[in-house]
Enzyme design. Structure first.
Site, short mmCIF file in Angstrom:
data_model
loop_
_atom_site.label_atom_id
_atom_site.label_comp_id
_atom_site.label_asym_id
_atom_site.label_seq_id
_atom_site.Cartn_x
_atom_site.Cartn_y
_atom_site.Cartn_z
N SER A 287 48.15 39.06 43.80
CA SER A 287 47.10 39.83 43.04
C SER A 287 47.62 41.39 43.11
O SER A 287 48.48 41.94 43.95
CB SER A 287 45.82 40.10 43.86
OG SER A 287 44.86 40.96 43.53
N TYR B 198 39.99 40.92 50.60
CA TYR B 198 40.60 40.04 49.54
C TYR B 198 42.15 40.49 49.31
O TYR B 198 43.10 39.88 49.38
CB TYR B 198 39.79 39.91 48.47
CG TYR B 198 40.73 39.16 47.23
CD1 TYR B 198 40.66 37.79 47.24
CD2 TYR B 198 41.40 39.91 46.35
CE1 TYR B 198 41.45 37.06 46.22
CE2 TYR B 198 41.94 39.29 45.24
CZ TYR B 198 42.19 38.01 45.02
OH TYR B 198 42.95 37.13 44.23
#
Length: 254
Positions: free
Chosen positions: A147, A160
Site C-alpha cells: 500500500s 493497516y
C-alpha cells in the site's frame, strides 16, 4: 501463446477487486489460476466464470485466513484442485493479495482490531509463503500487494499501514533469501483504487473527488492499473527486478 503459458498461479483474495483483476490478467497471459477466497464463494465462482468465458483456466478454493490451521487448509485445497486437473503440487507464481482494512486512528484502535489485521495481513501471509516455498518452482515469482500508506502518512488507518510496512520489510529480506533459487520477490503499492474495500471512503461525489485529487492524474486507480503491473512482475520480462516496492499510486501525494 501468452507470456505465462504453462505457468500455474495462486492468487489470494481473488474473488473481488484487485485480486479478481489480477487473476483475470494472469489467466489472459495463459496461466492456470487458483482463485482463493475467504468467505464469498459466489464471488469467487464469478471470477472463475469470467476467466473461463475468455478462454482461460481457473478454479476456486476457500480458506479463511487469520484462524488456526488456515495455511494448511488453503494448501490442501489448492493441491486438491491441481490434482483434479491432473497436475502436481508445483506452481510458479504466488500473489499475496488477501488483506483486510480497518479504518481507525490510534485513539480508536482496540487490541482485537490490531490482532485481526496483523493475523490476516502479516502473519497469515508470512506462513503462506513459508509453506508455499516447498512447491514454488525455482525461477518463480512472489508478488505482494502492499500500500502507498507505507509512503504517505495515513493516520486514519494506522494499524493497516503498519501491517503493510511489515510486508515491505518481508519483501526485501525474502528477495535476498530466495535469490539463489532464481525466485524474484517484489511488492506493488497501490493508492486509492476503486474497489469494495474503500467504497465507504467515496460514498459521495465530493468524497470520491477528494480521493481522486491525491493522484497527479486526478482520478482513482482501477484494478486493471494494478493487475498490469503484477502481470509484468509475474513474467520473464521482470527477471532482473527483485526486492522492490513498486509505487502504483498514480503519483499520489508526490
Amino acid at each position: 501463446m501468452g507470456t505465462l503459458a504453462g505457468k500455474t498461479a495462486l492468487v489470494t483474495g481473488a474473488s473481488r477487486g484487485i485480486g479478481r483483476e489480477v487473476a483475470r490478467r494472469l489467466a489472459r497471459e495463459g496461466a492456470l489460476v487458483a482463485i482463493h477466497y475467504g468467505g464469498n464463494e459466489e464471488a469467487a465462482k464469478e471470477t472463475v466464470d469470467l476467466i473461463e468465458r475468455q478462454g482461460g483456466r481457473a478454479f476456486s478454493l476457500g480458506a479463511e485466513l487469520g484462524v488456526p490451521g488456515d495455511v494448511e487448509t488453503l494448501y490442501a485445497r489448492f493441491e486438491a484442485g491441481l490434482a483434479g486437473l491432473g497436475q502436481g503440487p508445483e506452481f510458479d507464481i504466488l500473489v499475496n493479495n488477501a488483506a483486510v482494512s480497518g479504518s481507525a486512528r490510534i485513539s480508536e484502535v482496540t487490541p482485537e482490531l490490531f490482532d485481526r489485521l496483523f493475523a490476516i495481513n502479516t502473519r497469515a501471509l508470512f506462513f503462506l509463503v513459508q509453506r508455499g516455498l516447498k512447491c514454488l518452482c525455482d525461477g518463480g515469482r512472489v508478488i505482494n500487494i502492499s500500500s502507498a500508506a507505507t509512503r504517505i502518512a495515513y493516520p486514519e488507518s494506522i494499524v493497516y499501514s503498519m501491517t503493510k510496512g511489515a510486508l515491505n520489510t518481508f519483501t526485501l529480506a525474502l528477495a535476498k533469501e530466495l535469490g539463489g533459487r532464481g525466485i524474484t520477490v517484489n511488492a506493488v503499492s497501490p493508492g486509492f483504487v476503486e474497489t469494495d474495500m474503500n467504497a465507504s471512503k467515496r460514498a459521495s461525489p465530493e468524497a470520491a473527488a477528494e480521493l481522486a485529487a491525491w493522484s497527479v492524474f486526478g482520478r482513482l486507480g482501477q484494478p486493471a492499473d494494478i493487475a498490469d503491473i503484477v502481470a509484468f512482475l509475474a513474467s520473464d520480462a521482470s527477471r532482473w527486478i527483485t526486492g522492490q516496492c513498486i509505487d502504483a499510486s498514480g503519483g499520489s501525494r508526490f
